[in-house]
Design a protein around this motif. Structure first.
Motif, PDB file in Angstrom:
ATOM      1  N   LEU A 195      20.968  42.973  66.063  1.00  0.00           N
ATOM      2  CA  LEU A 195      22.358  43.430  66.096  1.00  0.00           C
ATOM      3  C   LEU A 195      22.949  43.497  64.690  1.00  0.00           C
ATOM      4  O   LEU A 195      23.696  44.429  64.367  1.00  0.00           O
ATOM      5  CB  LEU A 195      23.191  42.485  66.977  1.00  0.00           C
ATOM      6  CG  LEU A 195      22.967  42.605  68.491  1.00  0.00           C
ATOM      7  CD1 LEU A 195      23.665  41.478  69.212  1.00  0.00           C
ATOM      8  CD2 LEU A 195      23.467  43.962  68.988  1.00  0.00           C
ATOM      9  N   ALA A 196      22.604  42.503  63.841  1.00  0.00           N
ATOM     10  CA  ALA A 196      23.108  42.498  62.462  1.00  0.00           C
ATOM     11  C   ALA A 196      22.583  43.699  61.687  1.00  0.00           C
ATOM     12  O   ALA A 196      23.327  44.374  60.957  1.00  0.00           O
ATOM     13  CB  ALA A 196      22.718  41.200  61.770  1.00  0.00           C
ATOM     14  N   LEU A 197      21.274  43.985  61.837  1.00  0.00           N
ATOM     15  CA  LEU A 197      20.676  45.137  61.153  1.00  0.00           C
ATOM     16  C   LEU A 197      21.261  46.450  61.666  1.00  0.00           C
ATOM     17  O   LEU A 197      21.474  47.395  60.901  1.00  0.00           O
ATOM     18  CB  LEU A 197      19.153  45.122  61.348  1.00  0.00           C
ATOM     19  CG  LEU A 197      18.400  43.981  60.644  1.00  0.00           C
ATOM     20  CD1 LEU A 197      16.937  43.978  61.045  1.00  0.00           C
ATOM     21  CD2 LEU A 197      18.534  44.107  59.127  1.00  0.00           C
ATOM     22  N   ARG A 198      21.533  46.514  62.968  1.00  0.00           N
ATOM     23  CA  ARG A 198      22.119  47.726  63.553  1.00  0.00           C
ATOM     24  C   ARG A 198      23.528  47.943  63.007  1.00  0.00           C
ATOM     25  O   ARG A 198      23.914  49.067  62.681  1.00  0.00           O
ATOM     26  CB  ARG A 198      22.154  47.602  65.076  1.00  0.00           C
ATOM     27  CG  ARG A 198      22.737  48.830  65.763  1.00  0.00           C
ATOM     28  CD  ARG A 198      22.728  48.664  67.268  1.00  0.00           C
ATOM     29  NE  ARG A 198      23.427  49.780  67.907  1.00  0.00           N
ATOM     30  CZ  ARG A 198      23.631  49.880  69.208  1.00  0.00           C
ATOM     31  NH1 ARG A 198      23.165  48.941  70.031  1.00  0.00           N
ATOM     32  NH2 ARG A 198      24.279  50.914  69.710  1.00  0.00           N
ATOM     33  N   LEU A 199      24.292  46.850  62.884  1.00  0.00           N
ATOM     34  CA  LEU A 199      25.648  46.955  62.342  1.00  0.00           C
ATOM     35  C   LEU A 199      25.618  47.435  60.898  1.00  0.00           C
ATOM     36  O   LEU A 199      26.418  48.292  60.492  1.00  0.00           O
ATOM     37  CB  LEU A 199      26.345  45.593  62.430  1.00  0.00           C
ATOM     38  CG  LEU A 199      27.774  45.525  61.884  1.00  0.00           C
ATOM     39  CD1 LEU A 199      28.683  46.495  62.619  1.00  0.00           C
ATOM     40  CD2 LEU A 199      28.307  44.099  61.965  1.00  0.00           C
ATOM     41  N   ILE A 200      24.688  46.875  60.115  1.00  0.00           N
ATOM     42  CA  ILE A 200      24.551  47.314  58.713  1.00  0.00           C
ATOM     43  C   ILE A 200      24.189  48.784  58.660  1.00  0.00           C
ATOM     44  O   ILE A 200      24.731  49.553  57.848  1.00  0.00           O
ATOM     45  CB  ILE A 200      23.489  46.457  57.991  1.00  0.00           C
ATOM     46  CG1 ILE A 200      23.995  45.022  57.817  1.00  0.00           C
ATOM     47  CG2 ILE A 200      23.118  47.060  56.640  1.00  0.00           C
ATOM     48  CD1 ILE A 200      22.961  44.064  57.276  1.00  0.00           C
ATOM     49  N   ASP A 201      23.274  49.217  59.528  1.00  0.00           N
ATOM     50  CA  ASP A 201      22.852  50.614  59.553  1.00  0.00           C
ATOM     51  C   ASP A 201      24.014  51.529  59.918  1.00  0.00           C
ATOM     52  O   ASP A 201      24.196  52.599  59.329  1.00  0.00           O
ATOM     53  CB  ASP A 201      21.699  50.776  60.546  1.00  0.00           C
ATOM     54  CG  ASP A 201      21.102  52.174  60.499  1.00  0.00           C
ATOM     55  OD1 ASP A 201      20.667  52.584  59.392  1.00  0.00           O
ATOM     56  OD2 ASP A 201      21.105  52.866  61.536  1.00  0.00           O
ATOM     57  N   ASP A 202      24.829  51.116  60.914  1.00  0.00           N
ATOM     58  CA  ASP A 202      25.967  51.937  61.344  1.00  0.00           C
ATOM     59  C   ASP A 202      27.035  52.042  60.262  1.00  0.00           C
ATOM     60  O   ASP A 202      27.754  53.049  60.175  1.00  0.00           O
ATOM     61  CB  ASP A 202      26.594  51.345  62.616  1.00  0.00           C
ATOM     62  CG  ASP A 202      25.683  51.500  63.827  1.00  0.00           C
ATOM     63  OD1 ASP A 202      24.745  52.333  63.764  1.00  0.00           O
ATOM     64  OD2 ASP A 202      25.891  50.783  64.824  1.00  0.00           O
ATOM     65  N   MET A 203      27.151  50.994  59.431  1.00  0.00           N
ATOM     66  CA  MET A 203      28.193  50.984  58.395  1.00  0.00           C
ATOM     67  C   MET A 203      27.698  51.511  57.051  1.00  0.00           C
ATOM     68  O   MET A 203      28.452  51.539  56.077  1.00  0.00           O
ATOM     69  CB  MET A 203      28.710  49.549  58.208  1.00  0.00           C
ATOM     70  CG  MET A 203      29.442  48.998  59.417  1.00  0.00           C
ATOM     71  SD  MET A 203      29.966  47.277  59.172  1.00  0.00           S
ATOM     72  CE  MET A 203      31.145  47.472  57.832  1.00  0.00           C
ATOM     73  N   THR A 204      26.435  51.928  56.980  1.00  0.00           N
ATOM     74  CA  THR A 204      25.858  52.400  55.721  1.00  0.00           C
ATOM     75  C   THR A 204      26.349  53.808  55.391  1.00  0.00           C
ATOM     76  O   THR A 204      26.300  54.707  56.228  1.00  0.00           O
ATOM     77  CB  THR A 204      24.322  52.384  55.786  1.00  0.00           C
ATOM     78  OG1 THR A 204      23.874  51.046  56.002  1.00  0.00           O
ATOM     79  CG2 THR A 204      23.717  52.910  54.486  1.00  0.00           C
ATOM     80  N   GLU A 205      26.834  53.987  54.166  1.00  0.00           N
ATOM     81  CA  GLU A 205      27.302  55.287  53.675  1.00  0.00           C
ATOM     82  C   GLU A 205      26.808  55.486  52.250  1.00  0.00           C
ATOM     83  O   GLU A 205      26.367  54.546  51.588  1.00  0.00           O
ATOM     84  CB  GLU A 205      28.835  55.349  53.702  1.00  0.00           C
ATOM     85  CG  GLU A 205      29.450  55.262  55.093  1.00  0.00           C
ATOM     86  CD  GLU A 205      30.961  55.350  55.057  1.00  0.00           C
ATOM     87  OE1 GLU A 205      31.505  55.614  53.960  1.00  0.00           O
ATOM     88  OE2 GLU A 205      31.599  55.148  56.118  1.00  0.00           O
ATOM     89  N   ASP A 206      26.896  56.718  51.785  1.00  0.00           N
ATOM     90  CA  ASP A 206      26.558  57.004  50.387  1.00  0.00           C
ATOM     91  C   ASP A 206      27.627  56.402  49.490  1.00  0.00           C
ATOM     92  O   ASP A 206      28.835  56.556  49.736  1.00  0.00           O
ATOM     93  CB  ASP A 206      26.465  58.520  50.156  1.00  0.00           C
ATOM     94  CG  ASP A 206      25.287  59.141  50.889  1.00  0.00           C
ATOM     95  OD1 ASP A 206      24.297  58.418  51.113  1.00  0.00           O
ATOM     96  OD2 ASP A 206      25.357  60.330  51.249  1.00  0.00           O
TER      97      ASP A 206
END
Length: 310
Positions: A195-206
């Motif tokens: 879940l933590a990795l998924r949250l980081i992935d969802d919040m990742t931007e350039d």
């Protein structure tokens, strides 16, 4: 050229590149001053003797180091000058390292290095060489009266001189109470980690730093400008001018020749170090061989003596 803190040169082997050192920082802070509310006058701070409460004139002020509570070692201007680093206008690169190997926590203050006209070709050469190698040049530089450790690397088309903190200036993490990474009681369950990795992935931007603004400063300035428009008076405080020291590096006559000579010198230094290491190894081997021979001889002598006594 932008306003320079000083002008000098980069020493790259036998090549001298005349440059100007300018600050890479721009801090448009809102300057707020302490003012007496009764008459709106600036508040002046006095130099007061802690024991008598009397104001101390400049001619009686000296610097001192408190080595025990209430006990000082007084240092005169001449004594302080005697231990200051030699004032030099040369950034002499002592070695090159991988830029990625420098811990970002050591980065302190950035400066831009701008070439003078006669040093542009050598400047461009060093810049592109650093860009292709991915390395940074380590050097020591004296700014005003203090010596700093620094790293020189490329950003876009400019050479950046990043002042570095000495490792002793970084607090050890051992002083902190941290959850140990090898302690199982702090290990997250698989679901929690997913879940933590998924949250980081969802919040990742350039990353685009131009989209980030100092919202506090903008809000404060908007409020101040609103008060100005209402007729309140605001003092115009000018920033103190920075010292601009004179000095320049030597002109580069034959760049390739200087580089070839520098490479030869570097090669000689390395080969000398290798030969010294080999010589030391040989001496060590000879010594160990002699010791072994002596031990064997002693053993044989001991055996023969025991046979005789028998």
């Amino acid at each position: 050229m932008a306003r320079a803190i000083w002008k000098g040169s980069i020493a790259f082997g036998l090549v001298n590149i005349p440059v100007a050192l300018t600050s890479a920082e721009s801090r448009p802070d809102v300057q707020l001053h302490m003012v007496d509310s009764s008459n709106h006058a600036r508040i002046r701070y006095e130099r007061v003797n802690a024991d008598t409460g009397e104001e101390v004139p400049w001619d009686r002020m000296v610097k001192g180091y408190e080595h025990e509570d209430g006990k000082f070692i007084l240092l005169s201007p001449e004594e302080l000058e005697s231990v200051q680093p030699e004032l030099t206008k040369t950034i002499e690169i002592s070695e090159f390292v991988e830029l990625s190997e420098i811990d970002p926590i050591l980065f302190d203050k950035p400066y831009y290095l701008e070439p003078e006209k006669r040093g542009r070709k050598a400047y461009a050469l060093l810049r592109e060489a650093l860009r292709k190698s991915g390395k940074a040049g380590i050097s020591r530089v004296v700014i005003r009266t203090r010596e700093y450790l620094s790293a020189m690397f490329v950003r876009d088309d400019v050479l950046v001189l990043m002042l570095l903190r000495f490792p002793q200036e970084v607090k050890a993490i051992s002083t902190l109470e941290l959850p140990a990474s090898d302690d199982k009681q702090w290990h997250a369950a698989k679901k929690e980690m997913d879940l933590a990795l998924r949250l980081i992935d969802d919040m990742t931007e350039d990353w685009n730093p131009d989209d980030i603004h100092d919202e506090y400063r903008e809000s404060l300035m908007a409020f101040i400008e609103k008060k100005i428009s209402k007729g309140d008076s605001v003092s115009d405080v000018k920033d103190p001018e920075e010292d601009e020291d004179k000095g320049a590096g030597e002109n580069v006559v034959n760049l390739a020749a200087y580089l070839e000579e520098s490479v030869k010198k570097a090669g000689k230094t390395k080969s000398a170090a290798k030969s010294a290491a080999k010589s030391a190894k040989k001496k060590s081997t000879k010594k160990s061989t002699k010791k072994t021979t002596r031990k064997n001889a002693a053993k044989k002598s001991g055996k023969s003596k025991s046979k005789r006594s028998a």
